[in-house]
Each structure stands twice: as C-alpha cells, then as structure tokens.
Design a protein around this motif. Structure first.
Motif, PDB file in Angstrom:
ATOM      1  N   SER A 186      -7.763   1.526  -2.737  1.00  0.00           N
ATOM      2  CA  SER A 186      -6.924   0.327  -2.734  1.00  0.00           C
ATOM      3  C   SER A 186      -5.746   0.463  -3.688  1.00  0.00           C
ATOM      4  CB  SER A 186      -7.752  -0.899  -3.111  1.00  0.00           C
ATOM      5  OG  SER A 186      -8.102  -0.882  -4.485  1.00  0.00           O
TER       6      SER A 186
ATOM      7  N   ALA B 241      -2.729   0.388  -1.644  1.00  0.00           N
ATOM      8  CA  ALA B 241      -2.268  -0.948  -1.283  1.00  0.00           C
ATOM      9  C   ALA B 241      -1.664  -1.654  -2.484  1.00  0.00           C
ATOM     10  CB  ALA B 241      -3.435  -1.764  -0.709  1.00  0.00           C
TER      11      ALA B 241
ATOM     12  N   ALA C 161      -4.532   8.210  10.165  1.00  0.00           N
ATOM     13  CA  ALA C 161      -4.188   7.181   9.187  1.00  0.00           C
ATOM     14  C   ALA C 161      -2.980   7.605   8.348  1.00  0.00           C
ATOM     15  CB  ALA C 161      -5.382   6.894   8.293  1.00  0.00           C
TER      16      ALA C 161
ATOM     17  N   MET D 158       0.742   5.899   7.420  1.00  0.00           N
ATOM     18  CA  MET D 158       1.135   5.711   6.031  1.00  0.00           C
ATOM     19  C   MET D 158       2.463   6.391   5.737  1.00  0.00           C
ATOM     20  SD  MET D 158      -1.067   6.425   2.573  1.00  0.00           S
ATOM     21  CE  MET D 158      -0.960   8.220   2.696  1.00  0.00           C
TER      22      MET D 158
ATOM     23  N   SER E 270       0.373  -4.685   2.388  1.00  0.00           N
ATOM     24  CA  SER E 270      -0.485  -4.063   1.379  1.00  0.00           C
ATOM     25  C   SER E 270      -1.634  -4.983   0.976  1.00  0.00           C
ATOM     26  CB  SER E 270       0.344  -3.701   0.144  1.00  0.00           C
ATOM     27  OG  SER E 270       1.343  -2.774   0.485  1.00  0.00           O
TER      28      SER E 270
ATOM     29  N   SER F  17      -4.322  -4.615   3.508  1.00  0.00           N
ATOM     30  CA  SER F  17      -5.059  -3.372   3.265  1.00  0.00           C
ATOM     31  C   SER F  17      -6.051  -3.541   2.119  1.00  0.00           C
ATOM     32  CB  SER F  17      -4.090  -2.231   2.915  1.00  0.00           C
ATOM     33  OG  SER F  17      -3.253  -1.922   3.991  1.00  0.00           O
TER      34      SER F  17
ATOM     35  N   LEU G 275     -10.100  -3.100   2.378  1.00  0.00           N
ATOM     36  CA  LEU G 275     -10.777  -2.064   1.597  1.00  0.00           C
ATOM     37  C   LEU G 275     -11.887  -2.648   0.731  1.00  0.00           C
ATOM     38  CD1 LEU G 275      -7.655   0.018   0.552  1.00  0.00           C
ATOM     39  CD2 LEU G 275      -9.565   0.858   1.915  1.00  0.00           C
TER      40      LEU G 275
ATOM     41  N   ALA H  22      -1.767  -1.491   8.206  1.00  0.00           N
ATOM     42  CA  ALA H  22      -2.768  -1.848   7.192  1.00  0.00           C
ATOM     43  C   ALA H  22      -4.184  -1.480   7.607  1.00  0.00           C
ATOM     44  CB  ALA H  22      -2.699  -3.347   6.882  1.00  0.00           C
ATOM     45  N   VAL H  23      -4.546  -1.717   8.859  1.00  0.00           N
ATOM     46  CA  VAL H  23      -5.944  -1.560   9.275  1.00  0.00           C
ATOM     47  C   VAL H  23      -6.406  -0.110   9.162  1.00  0.00           C
ATOM     48  CG1 VAL H  23      -7.513  -1.768  11.251  1.00  0.00           C
ATOM     49  CG2 VAL H  23      -5.917  -3.610  10.733  1.00  0.00           C
ATOM     50  N   HIS H  24      -5.502   0.831   9.402  1.00  0.00           N
ATOM     51  CA  HIS H  24      -5.893   2.248   9.316  1.00  0.00           C
ATOM     52  C   HIS H  24      -6.378   2.639   7.931  1.00  0.00           C
ATOM     53  CE1 HIS H  24      -1.850   2.424   7.546  1.00  0.00           C
ATOM     54  NE2 HIS H  24      -2.309   3.474   6.899  1.00  0.00           N
ATOM     55  N   SER H  25      -6.017   1.854   6.902  1.00  0.00           N
ATOM     56  CA  SER H  25      -6.293   2.258   5.519  1.00  0.00           C
ATOM     57  C   SER H  25      -7.782   2.390   5.215  1.00  0.00           C
ATOM     58  CB  SER H  25      -5.664   1.259   4.543  1.00  0.00           C
ATOM     59  OG  SER H  25      -6.227  -0.036   4.713  1.00  0.00           O
TER      60      SER H  25
END
Length: 470
Positions: free
Chosen positions: A160, A163, A267, A271, A301, A304, A308, A365-368
């Motif tokens: 995180s 993010a 991912a 990014m 962010s 994310s 996380l 964000a979701v891929h994080s």
C-alpha cells in the motif's frame, strides 16, 4: 464425513533450538519504516509523470522522446532486482535498504545541476537501478519479522506504500511544481530519501524468521516446527538440517511462479501507464486542471489502499482456516488483473464523466491487489534460503512493463491521427495484456501442488508444545 481441507504448505520453518519470539513492537516499527520507504519509492516514480507537461514544454521534446525518458527508468530496473535478489542471502536487509534509499536521493541531483534531456535520462536510469530491488527486498525484510499466518496485513501495508506514495505525492508534488517549478519536486524527494536512509541505519534490523528446519534425532526422525509464539528452549539435543534447495530452473518453470509473474506483469503494465501517462491524459483529454488531476490520482490511490488493507488480511484468515492458497490468493490476483483490464478497454468509450472516472479508478486501482498476493503465492513454493533470490527474479520479470508501456504509448501518441486516438489504442493494448495475464494466473497458480512436485516440503511441519521434544 467430509474431509477437512489440508493446511497450506509452510516452507520457512524455524531451526533455532530457542524458538523465535514474536516481537510485536519491533516488528511493527520496522513495518512502519518499510511503508515509508515504499511511499518514497512510488513518489520518486510518480514525479516525472506529474511534471510531464512542464518538462516537455521547457525542453521542447515530443511525446515519443518523453516516453523514452520515462522508459529509461526501467533499463536497469529488472536487472538490478535480479542481481540484488541473489545477494540477499549474504547481505543483511538493513544494509540493502539503506544503500538503495541513499542512491535514490543522489539520483535526483543530475537534473538539478544540468537541465537537459541527458541529465533526466541519467537520473532516471540511476533511480531505476536503485529502485528495482526495492519492493522484493523490502518484502523479504518484512517477512523476517512475521511468522507464516501473520504476513497478510504487513504485506498489504508494504504494497500500500505504492497507493500512499501516489495519494500523498500527487497533491504535494503538484503543489511544489505549481508554486516553485518542477525542479523543486526533485529536490524535495532527494532530501526525503537521505533523511529516511539515516533513520533506517540507526533503527532498522533483520528479524528472526529466516531459519532452516529442525530435525529431531529421535525415533520418528520427523521435521517439527516450534510456533513463533512459543517461548523457551527445546531441551533435547536436535540436529539442524540445512535448508532444502530446489534448482532455480524447476522453481521458475512451476505453474505457481509462472502465474505469479504473469499477474505481476499485467498489474505492472497498468501501473506503468498510470505513472507515466495518466496525469497527462486527465489534463489534456479530459481538460482537468492540475489540482483536479491531483485529486483524481489521489482518489484512485485511496481505492487501491482500501482494497489492499481489506483483502490481504482476509487471505491470512482464510489461510489459518485451511482454505487453499490457490483459492485465497491465486484466483483473486488473476481475477483482479483481468477485471482491471476490462475496465481499461471500456472507459475511453464511456460518455458521462463520472462513469468514466469510476472505470478509470477500477482500471488503475483494482489490479494493485495482485502485488502482495503474487509474493505470497510465489513464497509458498520456495525454500526460505532462496526466497530473496526468487523475489528478485519475480520482480525482474514482472516489472518489465515499466520498460515497454511508457515508450509504446509515446510512439502511439505521435503516430495516431490524434492524441485521443493514441490514448485509446494504448489503453486497448493494456487491456489485452491484462486480461490475458489474469487468465493465465487463475489457471496456473496452484501452490500446494507445485510445492509437492518441487519437493520443497519434505514432511509437513507439525506444531509442538513448549517443553522437551520426545
């Protein structure tokens, strides 16, 4: 009566005759420092994208040239992550993280001395070389402070930092650029890196959870594990067994490692786009002011960060309840990357701005959540003594999009009929990559099966109570 699910494989088994004690205060202090380390790391990555337009205007460079400058960050990024990973078994995490952050600060200086494209390239190449090992080595350092079953939350906090880095850096760096010019942002990050290095040198330490297994020389000859919470010595003599080693070729060709690398690749593509080109897209295609761009990036962010902090502790709970790591960690990371890819393909064609921004948030964000999970699944099939090296390999291959995505996007922007068409083509390419990577991850990640095939788990460790082992 239905059979109970088998517990996930545990490959880093303590070996000391005195069981490690979980030092909660020290573990969370180190976690806080590592999260700060990652915040600085991702602020460094984001600053060039946030300053893209003033840099291009002042230096008179094209989109393609800017894309190449952005991609130069990744020239040595993967290689350095790979090389440092193999040194991690011989050099303490304290020294590795100190040197890395020290170099981050020095890498910001060339552009402050000479304002030219070569200075930007030199600084970004040096920064990429020093930041390549940052995520895997800081995760490796974190794992030394937490036993298996307690790593979900600290892993999520570590990841995180990306993010939080954007969440904090976007408004602060944008303010610095607007008020004092884009060079001031580079100077501020240089000072921040040097201060963190000094603090870490005096406070950072290596944790106790990096020990080989214990073989009891009694009649059973079975491997046992002393829980981290157990205090007191194991009084019977015991023979320390060296850590199991598996050829790296077998590790890298296992489905779990391939799937973990693939999910990280998908991912990382999103990014890389978000750091290099999303600020410019929001400003030039959606006609947003710099302040609004910073607010949107912070909102992405924040999403994310919430994901996380919510998901990884849930994985820990499921793991302790006996749910397979494939279902708790492998499938979610693949699905997350694929879903983000679908949103990436759709949002350029959506008319209403609020809906488009919602889809942008999903796409970027979701891929994080794949980042902490791919380390957890890869770690499940590797012996502890090879974990740092494998993390370096996984990071080196999984982060190659940082070299590809920015430069390809710059070329598309310069060759497409319009900038809008170039962005659409770039997002469509990202969607294909992400959906494919997500599907591969879901199909390939099977930690229990691969651990058994690799022979990394010879006998299932069994917890023992305090006192003599009989």
């Amino acid at each position: 009566m239905p059979s109970q699910p088998s517990p996930p494989p545990v490959l880093d088994v303590p070996a000391d005759l005195v069981a490690p004690v979980f030092d909660r205060r020290r573990a969370w202090l180190v976690t806080a420092l590592i999260v700060t380390f990652m915040i600085i790391n991702f602020a460094d990555k984001s600053v060039l994208g946030l300053a893209a337009d003033p840099i291009m205007d002042e230096l008179g460079i094209s989109h393609s040239a800017y894309g190449l400058i952005s991609s130069s960050y990744s020239i040595l990024f993967s290689l350095s992550g790979l090389v440092v990973g193999f040194f991690s078994a011989r050099v303490s995490s304290r020294v590795l993280l100190f040197v890395m952050c020290l170099v981050w600060g020095l890498a910001q200086l060339p552009v402050l001395i000479v304002t030219a494209v070569p200075a930007l390239v030199v600084g970004r190449v040096l920064l990429g070389a020093a930041e390549g090992p940052a995520t895997p080595m800081s995760m490796h350092a974190l794992y030394k402070w937490f036993p298996v079953g307690r790593r979900g939350l600290p892993s999520a906090l570590q990841i995180s930092g990306a993010a939080l880095g954007t969440l904090i850096a976007a408004p602060v760096v944008t303010w610095l650029i607007t008020q004092f010019g884009w060079r001031s942002a580079f100077a501020a990050l240089a000072v921040t890196s040097l201060v963190w290095s000094a603090v870490w040198w005096f406070v950072g330490r290596d944790g106790p959870y990096d020990q080989p297994a214990v073989r009891v020389p009694a009649k059973t000859g079975r491997l046992v594990r002393v829980p981290a919470e157990t205090e007191g010595p194991v009084r019977e003599p015991a023979e320390t067994e060296g850590s199991v080693r598996v050829p790296y070729r077998r590790l890298l060709l296992s489905g779990t490692v391939i799937g973990s690398v693939t999910s990280a690749f998908g991912a990382s593509w999103a990014m890389a786009l978000s750091q290099a080109w999303l600020p410019s897209y929001l400003k030039n295609e959606l006609a947003m002011s710099p302040g609004t761009v910073a607010a949107v990036l912070s909102a992405v962010s924040a999403l994310s960060f919430v994901l996380l902090l919510s998901l990884s502790p849930a994985v820990d709970r499921l793991t302790r309840r006996g749910v397979s790591l494939r279902l708790s960690g492998g499938v979610p990371q693949g699905v997350a990357v694929a879903c983000a890819g679908v949103a990436m393909a759709v949002f350029p064609f959506v008319g209403p701005l609020p809906l488009r921004l919602a889809l942008i948030a999903v796409a970027f964000a979701v891929h994080s959540i794949a980042f902490p999970l791919h380390y957890m699944t890869a770690a499940a099939v590797v012996p502890y003594s090879q974990r740092g090296a494998l993390f370096g390999i996984v990071a080196a291959t999984g982060t190659l999009p940082g070299l590809l995505a920015p430069s390809l996007t710059g070329r598309l922007l310069d060759t497409a009929p319009s900038a809008g068409a170039g962005y659409t083509q770039s997002f469509a390419l990202a969607a294909v990559v992400m959906i494919t990577c997500g599907a591969v991850a879901v199909c390939c990640i099977r930690p229990a099966r691969d651990a058994a095939r690799l022979g990394a788990l010879r006998d299932r460790p069994e917890p023992v109570s305090p006192g003599p082992v009989r």
